[in-house]
Design an enzyme around this catalytic site. Sequence first.
Site, PDB file in Angstrom:
ATOM      1  N   LYS A  44       0.798  -1.223   0.000  1.00 27.82           N
ATOM      2  CA  LYS A  44       0.000   0.000   0.000  1.00 27.82           C
ATOM      3  C   LYS A  44       0.828   1.270   0.000  1.00 27.82           C
ATOM      4  CE  LYS A  44      -3.907  -1.580  -0.613  1.00 27.82           C
ATOM      5  NZ  LYS A  44      -4.850  -1.036  -1.583  1.00 27.82           N
TER       6      LYS A  44
HETATM    7  C1  LIG Z   1      -2.618  -6.928   3.492  1.00 29.26           C
HETATM    8  C2  LIG Z   1      -3.289  -6.593   2.211  1.00 29.26           C
HETATM    9  N1  LIG Z   1      -3.514  -7.561   1.333  1.00 29.26           N
HETATM   10  C3  LIG Z   1      -4.141  -7.318   0.181  1.00 29.26           C
HETATM   11  C4  LIG Z   1      -4.588  -6.085  -0.141  1.00 29.26           C
HETATM   12  C5  LIG Z   1      -5.314  -5.883  -1.438  1.00 29.26           C
HETATM   13  O1  LIG Z   1      -4.658  -5.101  -2.364  1.00 29.26           O
HETATM   14  P1  LIG Z   1      -5.484  -4.197  -3.322  1.00 29.26           P
HETATM   15  O2  LIG Z   1      -6.236  -3.206  -2.476  1.00 29.26           O
HETATM   16  O3  LIG Z   1      -4.478  -3.496  -4.191  1.00 29.26           O
HETATM   17  O4  LIG Z   1      -6.416  -5.042  -4.103  1.00 29.26           O
HETATM   18  C6  LIG Z   1      -4.395  -5.060   0.750  1.00 29.26           C
HETATM   19  C7  LIG Z   1      -4.953  -3.748   0.524  1.00 29.26           C
HETATM   20  O5  LIG Z   1      -5.279  -2.999   1.440  1.00 29.26           O
HETATM   21  C8  LIG Z   1      -3.716  -5.316   1.961  1.00 29.26           C
HETATM   22  O6  LIG Z   1      -3.516  -4.362   2.885  1.00 29.26           O
END
Ligand SMILES: Cc1ncc(COP(=O)(O)O)c(C=O)c1O
Length: 468
Positions: A44
């Site tokens: 992020k």
């Molecule tokens: C730990 C974690 N995994 C997966 C994701 C998912 O990524 P995306 O929001 O780019 O789909 C996030 C997003 O906040 C995350 O913090």
Amino acid sequence: MLIHDSLIDLVGGTPLVRLGRLAAGLSATVLVKPEYLNPGGSVKDRAATAMVLAAERDGSLRPGGTIVEASSGNTGIGLAQAAAVRGFRIVVVLPETVAVEKMDVLRAYGAEVVTTPASLPREHPEHVNRLAQRIAEETPGGWFADQYDNPANPAVHHATTGPEIWMATGGRVTHLVAGIGTGGTISGTGRYLKEQGPVEVVGADPATSVYHGGDGSPFFVEAAGHYRHTATVTDTWPRSYHRDVVDRIEVIGDRESVLTTRRLAREEGLLVGASSGLAVAAALRVARGLGPEHVVVAVLPDSGRTYLSKYHSADWLRRLGFLDDDRPGLLADATGPVHTVTTETSLAEAAALAAGPARDQPLVPVVLPGRDPRFATAVSELLGVLDRAVLDRAVLDPAVLARRDPATPVGEVMCGPPASVGTGDTAAEALARLDAAGADHAVLLRDGRLAGLVTRAELAARAFSAGF
Ligand SMILES: Cc1ncc(COP(=O)(O)O)c(C=O)c1O
């Protein structure tokens, strides 16, 4: 000299690492991209930095302004880092179920943390997104980062994550596997890779997530997938998720995600969160059908350090019934079909159930209305119980029943949420949990979902016989 002007210049540029033990026996190459190596500890950092810089450029975030975001933690951390570097105030709104470590990290960066209940319909004014939006509107100089709909989120993955994977594999990548939270990672990275060559993009989705058609009930992988409260009327999907980029979705149960997360730490030295376990479990499934010419890349979004009290805690895993293979047979005969009612069930219906099919149950769990009854109820949707005393007094006693409207919903007479024990607990451990909760019975959880009922008397008998 190799000097960077600020920390945010170091966002991105993470490596690819080969999976060794977990991919043993597979012909295809399985690589992971550990995004926890970003300075704020997660994927992020990319979206957060890009959104702040874009907002500064277009004037929506001005000097002295306040960044506001709804976040399961990582975006908040990335924004808090960028806010510190660029001199902004920051408020992060979080669901109260988020790991406490994440809240502490946010506060350490100087962020103001606002928590709100996790399980709210989207229309509720306290829903995490609505609340953040309102705070931004009511704060002078407030700017809502809005990762779910901000085009800078997928765009930064198109500009950085995709090219990094293409370059690091020398264009040999054939499959990208990633979880879908806001969708930014999979959409931007996937689109870039598809522009370069025939790359298949596979989403990894928790078993009950709405993204692949699940019932929307809660799951235990933080920050991936899409939850839907049963009272949500219009469920909007993030604009950061471009469905056309995703070729197919692998559906992964919480147990597989959580136990893969544990294996990644123990067998690969990769201390990561459960959305990484989710992505790797999906990548291994994808790779199973492939030959040596294939290269599968899975994105690992964040570090396990923020989840030491959850996925990396044996106590947490046992309490929720994720870890039980090493304790075969324990509590096994306490499992079985459990009759439940919802908060909206009438006293008359509950009375019929309690006197009939559920007459041997020490309690009747009260669950959120509107879920598909074919799925076991998630622990956070076990809203209360009718224990025998309540059943006998308020539900079955004809004198009481006569005074009450038989249409009264059970939600008005139930007791608070039940104590719980996990399928991996020993009888002695389960008894200790009952003691701590001051309860005489508990629900038994497997994979964080209702699997049976146990009573103190049964557990005590079992603990006694286990002593011999
Ligand atoms: C730990 C974690 N995994 C997966 C994701 C998912 O990524 P995306 O929001 O780019 O789909 C996030 C997003 O906040 C995350 O913090």
